[in-house]
Design a protein around this motif. Structure first.
Motif, PDB file in Angstrom:
ATOM      1  N   ALA A 178       0.816  -1.217   0.000  1.00 41.81           N
ATOM      2  CA  ALA A 178       0.000   0.000   0.000  1.00 41.81           C
ATOM      3  C   ALA A 178       0.854   1.274   0.000  1.00 41.81           C
ATOM      4  O   ALA A 178       0.312   2.370  -0.101  1.00 41.81           O
ATOM      5  CB  ALA A 178      -0.915  -0.007   1.222  1.00 41.81           C
ATOM      6  N   LEU A 179       2.159   1.141   0.102  1.00 39.00           N
ATOM      7  CA  LEU A 179       3.005   2.335   0.242  1.00 39.00           C
ATOM      8  C   LEU A 179       3.787   2.629  -1.031  1.00 39.00           C
ATOM      9  O   LEU A 179       4.230   1.713  -1.728  1.00 39.00           O
ATOM     10  CB  LEU A 179       4.002   2.142   1.397  1.00 39.00           C
ATOM     11  N   ASP A 180       3.952   3.925  -1.305  1.00 39.30           N
ATOM     12  CA  ASP A 180       4.812   4.311  -2.428  1.00 39.30           C
ATOM     13  C   ASP A 180       5.814   5.394  -2.066  1.00 39.30           C
ATOM     14  O   ASP A 180       6.734   5.684  -2.827  1.00 39.30           O
ATOM     15  CB  ASP A 180       3.968   4.744  -3.640  1.00 39.30           C
ATOM     16  N   THR A 181       5.650   6.030  -0.890  1.00 43.75           N
ATOM     17  CA  THR A 181       6.556   7.120  -0.516  1.00 43.75           C
ATOM     18  C   THR A 181       6.908   7.018   0.966  1.00 43.75           C
ATOM     19  O   THR A 181       6.023   6.816   1.796  1.00 43.75           O
ATOM     20  CB  THR A 181       5.872   8.490  -0.766  1.00 43.75           C
ATOM     21  N   LEU A 182       8.187   7.171   1.252  1.00 44.70           N
ATOM     22  CA  LEU A 182       8.623   7.194   2.651  1.00 44.70           C
ATOM     23  C   LEU A 182       9.189   8.572   2.956  1.00 44.70           C
ATOM     24  O   LEU A 182       9.959   9.125   2.157  1.00 44.70           O
ATOM     25  CB  LEU A 182       9.690   6.128   2.901  1.00 44.70           C
ATOM     26  N   ILE A 183       8.824   9.097   4.103  1.00 46.81           N
ATOM     27  CA  ILE A 183       9.343  10.406   4.516  1.00 46.81           C
ATOM     28  C   ILE A 183      10.279  10.179   5.701  1.00 46.81           C
ATOM     29  O   ILE A 183       9.869   9.662   6.742  1.00 46.81           O
ATOM     30  CB  ILE A 183       8.191  11.354   4.883  1.00 46.81           C
ATOM     31  N   ASP A 184      11.503  10.589   5.513  1.00 42.65           N
ATOM     32  CA  ASP A 184      12.570  10.240   6.447  1.00 42.65           C
ATOM     33  C   ASP A 184      12.568  11.175   7.653  1.00 42.65           C
ATOM     34  O   ASP A 184      12.921  12.352   7.551  1.00 42.65           O
ATOM     35  CB  ASP A 184      13.914  10.326   5.700  1.00 42.65           C
ATOM     36  N   LEU A 185      12.213  10.621   8.790  1.00 42.27           N
ATOM     37  CA  LEU A 185      12.167  11.433  10.007  1.00 42.27           C
ATOM     38  C   LEU A 185      13.549  11.824  10.491  1.00 42.27           C
ATOM     39  O   LEU A 185      13.712  12.816  11.193  1.00 42.27           O
ATOM     40  CB  LEU A 185      11.481  10.645  11.133  1.00 42.27           C
ATOM     41  N   ARG A 186      14.540  11.023  10.136  1.00 42.90           N
ATOM     42  CA  ARG A 186      15.881  11.309  10.664  1.00 42.90           C
ATOM     43  C   ARG A 186      16.408  12.641  10.147  1.00 42.90           C
ATOM     44  O   ARG A 186      17.271  13.247  10.759  1.00 42.90           O
ATOM     45  CB  ARG A 186      16.842  10.186  10.278  1.00 42.90           C
ATOM     46  N   ALA A 187      15.860  13.061   9.005  1.00 44.64           N
ATOM     47  CA  ALA A 187      16.321  14.333   8.451  1.00 44.64           C
ATOM     48  C   ALA A 187      15.988  15.495   9.382  1.00 44.64           C
ATOM     49  O   ALA A 187      16.585  16.559   9.291  1.00 44.64           O
ATOM     50  CB  ALA A 187      15.680  14.546   7.085  1.00 44.64           C
ATOM     51  N   PHE A 188      15.021  15.304  10.293  1.00 45.49           N
ATOM     52  CA  PHE A 188      14.640  16.394  11.198  1.00 45.49           C
ATOM     53  C   PHE A 188      15.695  16.632  12.274  1.00 45.49           C
ATOM     54  O   PHE A 188      15.729  17.667  12.905  1.00 45.49           O
ATOM     55  CB  PHE A 188      13.287  16.093  11.881  1.00 45.49           C
ATOM     56  N   ASP A 189      16.483  15.583  12.525  1.00 48.97           N
ATOM     57  CA  ASP A 189      17.601  15.738  13.449  1.00 48.97           C
ATOM     58  C   ASP A 189      17.163  16.156  14.846  1.00 48.97           C
ATOM     59  O   ASP A 189      17.744  17.051  15.449  1.00 48.97           O
ATOM     60  CB  ASP A 189      18.581  16.787  12.866  1.00 48.97           C
ATOM     61  N   TRP A 190      16.123  15.537  15.342  1.00 49.94           N
ATOM     62  CA  TRP A 190      15.668  15.852  16.701  1.00 49.94           C
ATOM     63  C   TRP A 190      16.662  15.309  17.722  1.00 49.94           C
ATOM     64  O   TRP A 190      17.106  14.166  17.592  1.00 49.94           O
ATOM     65  CB  TRP A 190      14.301  15.215  16.951  1.00 49.94           C
ATOM     66  N   PRO A 191      16.960  16.093  18.758  1.00 51.92           N
ATOM     67  CA  PRO A 191      17.837  15.547  19.809  1.00 51.92           C
ATOM     68  C   PRO A 191      17.132  14.389  20.527  1.00 51.92           C
ATOM     69  O   PRO A 191      15.936  14.476  20.818  1.00 51.92           O
ATOM     70  CB  PRO A 191      18.067  16.724  20.756  1.00 51.92           C
ATOM     71  N   ASP A 192      17.880  13.331  20.820  1.00 54.67           N
ATOM     72  CA  ASP A 192      17.280  12.105  21.367  1.00 54.67           C
ATOM     73  C   ASP A 192      16.607  12.322  22.722  1.00 54.67           C
ATOM     74  O   ASP A 192      15.455  11.981  22.907  1.00 54.67           O
ATOM     75  CB  ASP A 192      18.354  11.032  21.541  1.00 54.67           C
ATOM     76  N   PHE A 193      17.397  12.848  23.657  1.00 58.18           N
ATOM     77  CA  PHE A 193      16.914  12.886  25.049  1.00 58.18           C
ATOM     78  C   PHE A 193      17.125  14.267  25.659  1.00 58.18           C
ATOM     79  O   PHE A 193      18.147  14.907  25.425  1.00 58.18           O
ATOM     80  CB  PHE A 193      17.671  11.864  25.917  1.00 58.18           C
TER      81      PHE A 193
END
Lengths: 276, 899
Positions: free
Chosen positions: A41-56
């Protein structure tokens, strides 16, 4: 495995740039579940890692965990000693079927959003009275209690395109005493039942039942309960058909473990060290 | 994007949804393996910036601008990484398919992580070794011994392909780059029983990259069996390559060939199939009922769904039970399990310029596959070449032709090379399993324990097709019924078609199932009579003086080439009493118990089985051995070299070996039914002996002496003070027109018997049902050990597989015949954490039938494992668990402490 239906990976700098959400999109965090099965059912993935959120973010009000933080990193986090319940972080990280190698990549948020009964990041964040910050595609962010997020096996309250941004665990919960019980049909396997109890300075008991049930069940006892009270409360909260059924544990077994572990947890937290 | 892989920097654009595993393999980094492609088995482990990850789960783009290390880049030049060397020293592999991922994981562990191996190795599955040799490698144990000329037999010599295995350069079936390759995928049935009304190919053919679609209308309408045996008549011809009726969920419906796997997959999704759903039946007892839907109308329908029925009686059980002081009767059931060889099924087919067809396959029986392909397509045998290179595990699962046929069909239609590789899901829904059997056992005995009658009734669920059905049933009624001496025995068995995935060959082959039943029943009888389980067995077990008889009075070709069951019983009894064990876990509610079980297995099948070998002295004084049998982790390439070296006075390393290739080796029926040593090994022995004779006769001739005056040594023939190097001899002989060549064939008859006894001490938690194995002891009577290390490896692997059958593996179906757990994350084969160390002991026997004193040993060790566990549980709790598997959720409610 290759997800052969994927046509595009998008790597926006911020979630706000994703204004064109449609069916066929999925957020890509660690990818350890997405890439483990065909996703027709999927054709596109949006990469969350690009947001570069600090882990903790550790502070006096508790612990903020970015949804993209890896489970392995959370396992390695050294909680301050005043967080009595800090060991739960690692216990839950290790209560997963996944290898430590998968935990290098799999994210805390991914485990929560998969919303499987045995998702130990759900167990952890519910038991520690967490709240989730959700970012819808349109409108303002919203905050929900962790216990209200999962609605069933592989089901939750997320709207299409809505993103789990972060998890907050309050310091008050992290400073409680705790008891942890888990069982699996084989060594280090997927949980058949995972129960956590916490108790605050006033001697209360917060009992969190996961893995055995379709969704987390949480029971609060303001004063140390008797064995009978705990049994009644579980029976009232979980109907006979409320226990999860799959190859990792028959429902009757999960029910049996739930009562057994709940009593062990009650007794443990009522024992030495309990509030007078 | 910029990549750095094993020190090579380059730019490339992976496909958007591509994982790192296929990106690496596309570049020719075939050391990175596919075991599951789902993150469960760890065979694809690589390092990204030094951290181990499962490359099947990592999006390829995420490896950009990072440093990727695969098994092929782990060594520094020629210097192996210490873990690679440790794997060689301990021979921590059998088929070697998991080794790349296992090594990359272990090499990444720090000291703290090494201190907790169960947790850090749970993401790396091995189906062959039982993890014992892997643990040895981690502990720095050296298991290999030196290769000394004349002493090859009995030495723990290493696998000749070991260096390739630990460096990732060994080539398994799919590790080949073929120009112009096309990819085949199949659409599988969503119904347990249905007639195909129509298949619309057009939408699939419209998918870009789809080259062809094949349905039942495109294949030769010729019946065959996917099961492989020398005698094709023992398996029913009940299968079409593609059929217009599907009889189990997962049966192949149509094949789509594309320029890429992605195109072929998309083509499968696009196919429109109209089904007429038919009534289905899953339980063999129900399938035998008169109103049950009949699956096949191919000549046997008068018997309904009963494909085969076998009966026999010796003596009179009626009299036997009449004489009995005590009678025990109970029904025991064993479960369907999958082989889970780490390398899935797969083939690659292509045509060479001379028009010949070549099929590279993952098979235990390439010669029979060759015959079956000739049967299906009408080939002249010489026009077809079938072969294996390295095969990543088999366990009976590859005694089946499952992929070769469609690859050849597509090759013939398209003229381009075709590859088909099973997914892990297809292994569960579209391959074969162990036959589920239900066995009723009735035992009669005198008060002193002497058996007066044994009766069994076996119902075997063969699923939708009958391959291996009658042979496994016969096996279930044979050796296990011969293990005890009794004047009155009766057996009857039924093989029944149902709408389940077909049963197939599986290590232990029917004998495992009835051994479980009989060994549990013997324990129940011991309890009934108040006799110790060792004593009861010793009173009745077959001895070297007994006539070997199951349930048929006719003579068989089975004889005692040696007998060591008595030794095995003593060894296990003593070790259980005195050997190392873990303490009962801390805490309340643990009940401890011990259990034993014995097993007897004929060394080789009752059906025809042949093998051939060719040996040659080479110009450099070394030897070349070509033998037809397959190596899939069973160790035969190693033991065959040892057998030949032993005869020729050489070192094993002086013998080059090629195997399992219809062009390069003589015919061999296949490596199954424990024939690698007793048939193929016999062929090697005979051939080596003939070559020795050839060499010594030639020397005698040119020196005017007698052959007996000469002996072969490592590099020379020696007679008195004379010494002629083999190099010189070869040159001289060849110049004179002599040929240093020999060819021999071996046939299996008579057959000897092997014995195995297992002892288990366990603790079971009365509340949670958790089972902890505290002690595992195994004694084997397998004759002389050609390679002791390999023998231990086969036994350790068998025990782990037996533990899986008993404790962790469960194929869970819904009521429409769909498997609910067709993935390794939910179908759990034992991991490192689940397998305790076993103390392995050997009876001191030398067989007079098997080659150089050896007996078969690849299968029999699995048979006593599950019953020993049931018996230990019985001892601990007083409850008989008679149905496999014993997962905590299936046993807990019978364990609760009595109020």
């Amino acid at each position: 495995m290759d997800i052969n239906t994927i046509r595009q990976i998008e790597r926006p700098r911020a979630a706000a740039e994703v204004t064109h959400w449609r069916e066929g999109f999925a957020w890509l965090s660690g990818g350890t579940w997405l890439f483990s099965e065909p996703q027709p059912a999927l054709d596109t993935l949006i990469d969350l890692r690009a947001f570069d959120w600090p882990d903790f973010t550790l502070g006096p009000d508790g612990l903020k965990i970015a949804a993209t933080a890896r489970i392995g990193a959370l396992d390695a986090l050294a909680p301050p000693p005043e967080w009595t319940a800090g060991p739960l972080l690692s216990l839950c990280c290790r209560a997963l079927l996944m290898s430590f190698k998968i935990a290098h990549e799999a994210s805390v948020g991914g485990n929560i959003c998969m919303s499987l009964p045995a998702g130990a990041m759900i167990s952890l964040t519910v038991a520690l009275e967490g709240t989730y910050t959700l970012w819808p595609r349109e409108g303002a962010p919203r905050t929900v209690k962790a216990v209200d997020f999962v609605t069933g096996n592989h089901a939750n309250i997320l709207e299409p395109g809505e993103l789990l941004r972060s998890i907050h665990l309050p310091a008050a919960a992290l400073k409680k005493r705790f008891a942890f019980r888990r069982s699996s049909l084989y060594h280090l396997g997927r949980s058949a039942a995972l129960l956590i109890g916490t108790s605050g300075p006033d001697g209360d008991l917060l009992l969190t039942i996961t893995a055995a049930t379709f969704r987390p069940v949480q029971l609060h006892f303001a004063a140390p309960p008797s064995a009978e009270e705990v049994r009644h409360a579980i029976a009232a909260a979980i109907p006979h058909d409320g226990y999860f059924d799959d190859v990792n544990g028959l429902p009757a077994y999960r029910r049996h473990l739930t009562f057994h572990f709940a009593e062990e947890i009650r007794a443990e937290l009522a024992g030495p060290g309990a509030a007078a | 994007m910029n990549f750095s892989i094993d020190g090579h920097a380059f730019s490339a654009e992976p496909h958007p949804g591509q994982c790192l595993r296929t990106f690496l393999r596309e570049r020719g980094d075939f050391g990175v393996k596919k075991g599951c492609d789902q993150g469960d088995c760890g065979a694809c482990t690589v390092w990204v910036d030094g951290a181990p990850i499962h490359s099947c789960l990592m999006p390829a783009f995420r490896a950009a601008d990072r440093k990727v290390t695969t098994i092929q880049g782990l060594a520094s030049g020629d210097a192996l990484h210490p873990v690679q060397q440790a794997f060689l020293d301990a021979q921590a592999f059998q088929c070697g398919y998991c080794s790349a991922g296992m090594i990359m994981t272990i090499a990444a562990l720090d000291e703290t992580q090494r201190a907790d191996l169960p947790r850090h190795l749970k993401g790396n599955l091995c189906r062959c070794t039982g993890y014992a040799a892997i643990h040895d490698a981690i502990d720095g144990v050296v298991n290999v011994s030196d290769d000394i000329a004349g002493n090859a037999c009995g030495a723990s010599l290493p696998n000749p392909f070991g260096p390739g295995i630990v460096t990732g350069h060994a080539r398994y079936t799919m590790d080949l780059d073929v120009a112009g390759l096309t990819h085949l995928k199949v659409l599988r049935a969503p119904h347990a029983h249905a007639r195909i009304r129509s298949i619309d190919k057009a939408p699939a053919l419209a998918v870009p990259g789809v080259l062809a679609v094949f349905t039942w209308e495109d294949v030769p309408r010729r019946l065959y069996s996917t099961a492989t045996h020398e005698d094709h008549l023992v398996d029913p011809d009940d299968t079409y390559m593609l059929d217009d009726v599907v009889r189990f969920v997962g049966q192949r419906v149509a094949a789509v060939v594309g320029e890429s796997e992605a195109a072929a997959e998309a083509g499968c999704r696009a196919l429109t199939v109209e089904y007429e759903v038919l009534p289905a039946v899953f339980d063999p007892e129900l399938a035998m009922a008169p109103q049950a839907p009949v699956l096949h109308h191919k000549g046997g329908e008068a018997h309904g769904n009963v494909f085969a029925e076998i009966r026999g009686e010796v003596g009179s059980i009626a009299e036997g039970f009449a004489e009995a002081d005590a009678i025990h009767e109970r029904t025991y059931t064993t479960s369907r399990v999958q082989h889970v060889h780490l390398e899935t099924h797969g083939s690659i087919a292509w045509k060479s310029d001379d028009g010949r067809i070549h099929v590279r396959t993952s098979s235990q029986a390439p010669f029979i596959a060759h015959e079956k392909l000739c049967h299906l397509f009408g080939f002249i045998p010489a026009d077809l070449h079938v072969f294996t290179e390295r095969v990543g595990g088999g366990f009976g699962g590859k005694q089946e032709m499952l992929t070769e046929d469609l690859c050849v069909l597509a090759l013939l239609k398209l003229g381009r090379p075709v590859k088909w590789e099973y997914t892990r899901e297809e292994q569960f829904i579209g391959a074969s399993t162990r036959h589920q059997m239900t066995t009723r056992v009735k035992l009669g005995a005198k008060a002193d324990g002497t058996l007066t009658a044994i009766e069994i009734r076996v119902v075997s669920n063969t699923g939708a097709y009958g391959g291996h059905g009658s042979e496994t049933l016969a096996a279930s009624l044979s050796s296990p019924m011969s293990a005890y001496r009794c004047a009155n025995k009766k057996g009857e068995g039924f093989v029944v078609y149902t709408n389940m995935v077909p049963g197939g060959g599986f290590r232990g082959y029917g004998a495992s199932q009835s051994t479980f039943a009989i060994e549990c029943a013997m324990d129940d009888l011991a309890k009934l009579l108040g006799i110790d389980p060792f004593t009861l067995r010793r009173r009745n077990m077959v001895t070297a003086d007994d006539w070997i008889e199951a349930i048929w009075s006719g003579v068989s070709d089975v004889e005692f080439g040696s007998y060591g069951l008595d030794q095995c019983m003593d060894l296990v009894e003593e070790a259980l009493a005195t050997g190392p064990r873990r303490p009962v876990p801390a805490g309340e509610h643990w009940a401890e118990g011990t259990g034993i079980a014995l097993a007897m297995l004929e060394s080789g099948p009752p059906t025809e089985h042949r093998s051939g070998a060719v040996m040659e002295l080479l110009p450099d004084g070394r030897y070349h051995l070509a033998v037809g049998s397959t190596e899939m982790g069973n160790g035969s390439v190693t033991s065959h070299r040892q057998l030949a070296a032993s005869v020729l006075g050489a070192r094993a390393q002086d013998i080059d070996i090629i195997n399992a290739d219809t062009d390069k080796a003589p015919f061999d029926t296949g490596t199954f039914a424990s024939t690698g040593t007793v048939v193929a090994g016999q062929a090697v022995m005979l051939t080596a002996t003939a070559l020795r004779q050839n060499i010594l006769s030639y020397v005698a001739r040119i020196t005017a002496t007698k052959p007996d005056d000469w002996a072969l040594e490592a590099d020379a023939v020696v007679g008195g003070n004379a010494r002629i190097s083999l190099v010189e001899l070869h040159a001289k002989g060849t110049a004179a027109g002599h040929r240093f060549l020999a060819k021999r064939k071996a046939y299996l008859s008579p057959r000897t018997v092997a014995f195995n006894v297992q002892g288990i001490r366990l603790a079971v938690h009365r509340i949670t049902g958790d089972i902890e194995i505290l002690q595992s002891v195994h004694a084997a009577d397998i004759g002389r050990l050609i390679n002791p290390m390999q023998c231990r490896g086969q036994i350790n692997g068998s025990i782990a597989m037996g533990l899986g059958w008993a404790l962790t593996e469960h194929m869970d179906y819904d009521d429409t015949g769909h498997l609910k757990n067709a993935a390794l994350r939910n179908y759990r084969i034992p991991s490192f954490a689940d397998v305790p160390r076993t103390q392995i002991l050997f009876a001191d026997t030398y067989d007079t039938i098997g080659p150089l004193g050896a007996k078969a040993q690849g299968e029999c060790a699995i048979n006593p494992i599950a019953p020993a566990i049931s018996n230990a549980l019985f001892d601990a709790t007083g409850v008989r668990f008679a149905s496999l598997p014993f997962t905590p959720d299936r046993i807990f409610d019978q364990l609760q402490p009595r109020p």
